[in-house]
Design a protein around this motif. Structure first.
Motif, PDB file in Angstrom:
ATOM      1  N   ALA A  76      31.484  45.439  84.571  1.00 57.86           N
ATOM      2  CA  ALA A  76      30.786  46.417  83.731  1.00 57.86           C
ATOM      3  C   ALA A  76      30.803  47.795  84.379  1.00 57.86           C
ATOM      4  O   ALA A  76      30.978  48.808  83.697  1.00 57.86           O
ATOM      5  N   ALA A  77      30.646  47.861  85.692  1.00 58.62           N
ATOM      6  CA  ALA A  77      30.653  49.150  86.380  1.00 58.62           C
ATOM      7  C   ALA A  77      32.043  49.772  86.347  1.00 58.62           C
ATOM      8  O   ALA A  77      32.186  50.990  86.155  1.00 58.62           O
ATOM      9  N   ASP A  78      33.093  48.968  86.507  1.00 58.79           N
ATOM     10  CA  ASP A  78      34.455  49.504  86.426  1.00 58.79           C
ATOM     11  C   ASP A  78      34.725  50.082  85.052  1.00 58.79           C
ATOM     12  O   ASP A  78      35.302  51.165  84.914  1.00 58.79           O
ATOM     13  N   ASP A  79      34.323  49.372  84.023  1.00 62.33           N
ATOM     14  CA  ASP A  79      34.536  49.859  82.655  1.00 62.33           C
ATOM     15  C   ASP A  79      33.766  51.146  82.394  1.00 62.33           C
ATOM     16  O   ASP A  79      34.285  52.080  81.785  1.00 62.33           O
ATOM     17  N   ALA A  80      32.534  51.199  82.865  1.00 60.97           N
ATOM     18  CA  ALA A  80      31.714  52.398  82.651  1.00 60.97           C
ATOM     19  C   ALA A  80      32.296  53.586  83.412  1.00 60.97           C
ATOM     20  O   ALA A  80      32.351  54.707  82.893  1.00 60.97           O
ATOM     21  N   GLY A  81      32.750  53.365  84.640  1.00 57.10           N
ATOM     22  CA  GLY A  81      33.348  54.438  85.432  1.00 57.10           C
ATOM     23  C   GLY A  81      34.630  54.954  84.816  1.00 57.10           C
ATOM     24  O   GLY A  81      34.889  56.166  84.777  1.00 57.10           O
ATOM     25  N   THR A  82      35.464  54.046  84.327  1.00 52.67           N
ATOM     26  CA  THR A  82      36.711  54.461  83.687  1.00 52.67           C
ATOM     27  C   THR A  82      36.433  55.275  82.430  1.00 52.67           C
ATOM     28  O   THR A  82      37.048  56.313  82.203  1.00 52.67           O
ATOM     29  N   ALA A  83      35.498  54.820  81.627  1.00 50.59           N
ATOM     30  CA  ALA A  83      35.166  55.545  80.404  1.00 50.59           C
ATOM     31  C   ALA A  83      34.613  56.930  80.720  1.00 50.59           C
ATOM     32  O   ALA A  83      34.971  57.923  80.064  1.00 50.59           O
ATOM     33  N   GLU A  86      37.485  59.225  81.928  1.00 48.18           N
ATOM     34  CA  GLU A  86      38.343  59.645  80.821  1.00 48.18           C
ATOM     35  C   GLU A  86      37.653  60.700  79.966  1.00 48.18           C
ATOM     36  O   GLU A  86      38.285  61.665  79.523  1.00 48.18           O
ATOM     37  N   ALA A  87      36.355  60.551  79.743  1.00 43.55           N
ATOM     38  CA  ALA A  87      35.616  61.533  78.945  1.00 43.55           C
ATOM     39  C   ALA A  87      35.569  62.882  79.652  1.00 43.55           C
ATOM     40  O   ALA A  87      35.753  63.928  79.031  1.00 43.55           O
ATOM     41  N   ILE A  88      35.351  62.874  80.961  1.00 42.93           N
ATOM     42  CA  ILE A  88      35.314  64.122  81.719  1.00 42.93           C
ATOM     43  C   ILE A  88      36.689  64.767  81.734  1.00 42.93           C
ATOM     44  O   ILE A  88      36.835  65.970  81.552  1.00 42.93           O
ATOM     45  N   GLY A  89      37.728  63.968  81.954  1.00 41.46           N
ATOM     46  CA  GLY A  89      39.087  64.507  81.945  1.00 41.46           C
ATOM     47  C   GLY A  89      39.441  65.109  80.601  1.00 41.46           C
ATOM     48  O   GLY A  89      40.066  66.168  80.522  1.00 41.46           O
ATOM     49  N   GLY A  95      42.608  66.129  78.381  1.00 35.94           N
ATOM     50  CA  GLY A  95      43.331  64.877  78.594  1.00 35.94           C
ATOM     51  C   GLY A  95      44.100  64.949  79.901  1.00 35.94           C
ATOM     52  O   GLY A  95      44.339  66.009  80.456  1.00 35.94           O
ATOM     53  N   VAL A  96      44.522  63.825  80.404  1.00 35.28           N
ATOM     54  CA  VAL A  96      45.265  63.735  81.651  1.00 35.28           C
ATOM     55  C   VAL A  96      46.687  63.341  81.301  1.00 35.28           C
ATOM     56  O   VAL A  96      46.907  62.421  80.525  1.00 35.28           O
ATOM     57  N   SER A  97      47.649  64.023  81.899  1.00 37.17           N
ATOM     58  CA  SER A  97      49.040  63.685  81.596  1.00 37.17           C
ATOM     59  C   SER A  97      49.357  62.296  82.122  1.00 37.17           C
ATOM     60  O   SER A  97      48.765  61.826  83.089  1.00 37.17           O
ATOM     61  N   GLU A  98      50.339  61.675  81.514  1.00 35.48           N
ATOM     62  CA  GLU A  98      50.724  60.324  81.934  1.00 35.48           C
ATOM     63  C   GLU A  98      51.344  60.348  83.318  1.00 35.48           C
ATOM     64  O   GLU A  98      51.292  59.383  84.056  1.00 35.48           O
ATOM     65  N   TRP A 102      46.239  58.059  88.018  1.00 33.64           N
ATOM     66  CA  TRP A 102      44.782  58.017  88.138  1.00 33.64           C
ATOM     67  C   TRP A 102      44.218  59.341  88.594  1.00 33.64           C
ATOM     68  O   TRP A 102      43.035  59.583  88.505  1.00 33.64           O
ATOM     69  N   TYR A 103      45.042  60.219  89.136  1.00 40.25           N
ATOM     70  CA  TYR A 103      44.558  61.453  89.723  1.00 40.25           C
ATOM     71  C   TYR A 103      44.549  62.544  88.670  1.00 40.25           C
ATOM     72  O   TYR A 103      45.587  62.904  88.141  1.00 40.25           O
TER      73      TYR A 103
END
Length: 183
Positions: A76-83, A86-89, A95-98, A102-103
């Motif tokens: 759950a923490a990994d999913d929340a951190g990823t979301a 992505e929202a901040i990026g 958006g973040v280029s492909e 991860w950076y």
């Protein structure tokens, strides 16, 4: 013993419940004895070995609870951190280029493209520090490492820091991570 009574109502009852909520046996009948209550043996005290077993069981139980809790919360923490990332990026960089993986640093892959540069601006009066004034003059003269040194060694939000972040007036503030990248 017979309770007091009003003679108008006859004689007092023999045996049974009294007006006060107690039981009186009938005259001449024996009161049955209550059955004996079995004695409960006193618990034996734990010796040093028994205490060690109890403590070991508690420690093992706590460790197992922590491991199970961590495993349950990890996903759950990994999913929340990823979301959140992505929202901040998306909000900051569109958006973040492909290619970036991860950076999400826009300078990491291909930079920001060409940076608009202008002629340097004389430092003027930035503050009372002679060392930082020397860095500012060297930055103006074209030593881009001095611009980075000025930025890094000056106080946050000072005129020195702002002058260093513009590479001596060559770029807009905080356009490049290091002035030496302008070479």
């Amino acid at each position: 013993m017979t309770p007091p009574h009003d003679p108008a109502y006859g004689t007092a009852p023999t045996g049974g419940w009294t007006p006060w909520g107690t039981w009186e046996p009938a005259v001449g009948r024996p009161v049955p004895a209550a059955p004996p209550v079995p004695a409960v043996p006193a618990p034996r005290p734990l010796g040093p070995g028994g205490i060690a077993v109890v403590v070991a069981g508690l420690v093992i139980g706590m460790v197992l609870a922590a491991v199970v809790g961590a495993l349950l919360l990890r996903g759950a923490a990994d999913d929340a951190g990823t979301a959140a990332g992505e929202a901040i990026g998306q909000a900051m960089f569109g958006g973040v280029s492909e290619d970036a993986g991860w950076y999400a640093d826009p300078y990491a892959v291909g930079g920001l493209g060409p940076v608009e540069q202008t002629d340097p601006v004389p430092p003027g009066e930035l503050g009372p520090d002679p060392v930082l004034d020397a860095y500012a003059q060297e930055c103006f003269d074209g030593d881009l490492q001095s611009c980075d040194d000025l930025y890094m060694e000056s106080a946050p939000l000072s005129d020195y820091e702002e002058y260093g972040s513009t590479c001596g007036g060559r770029v807009k503030a905080w356009t490049v991570p290091y002035c030496t990248e302008l070479d």
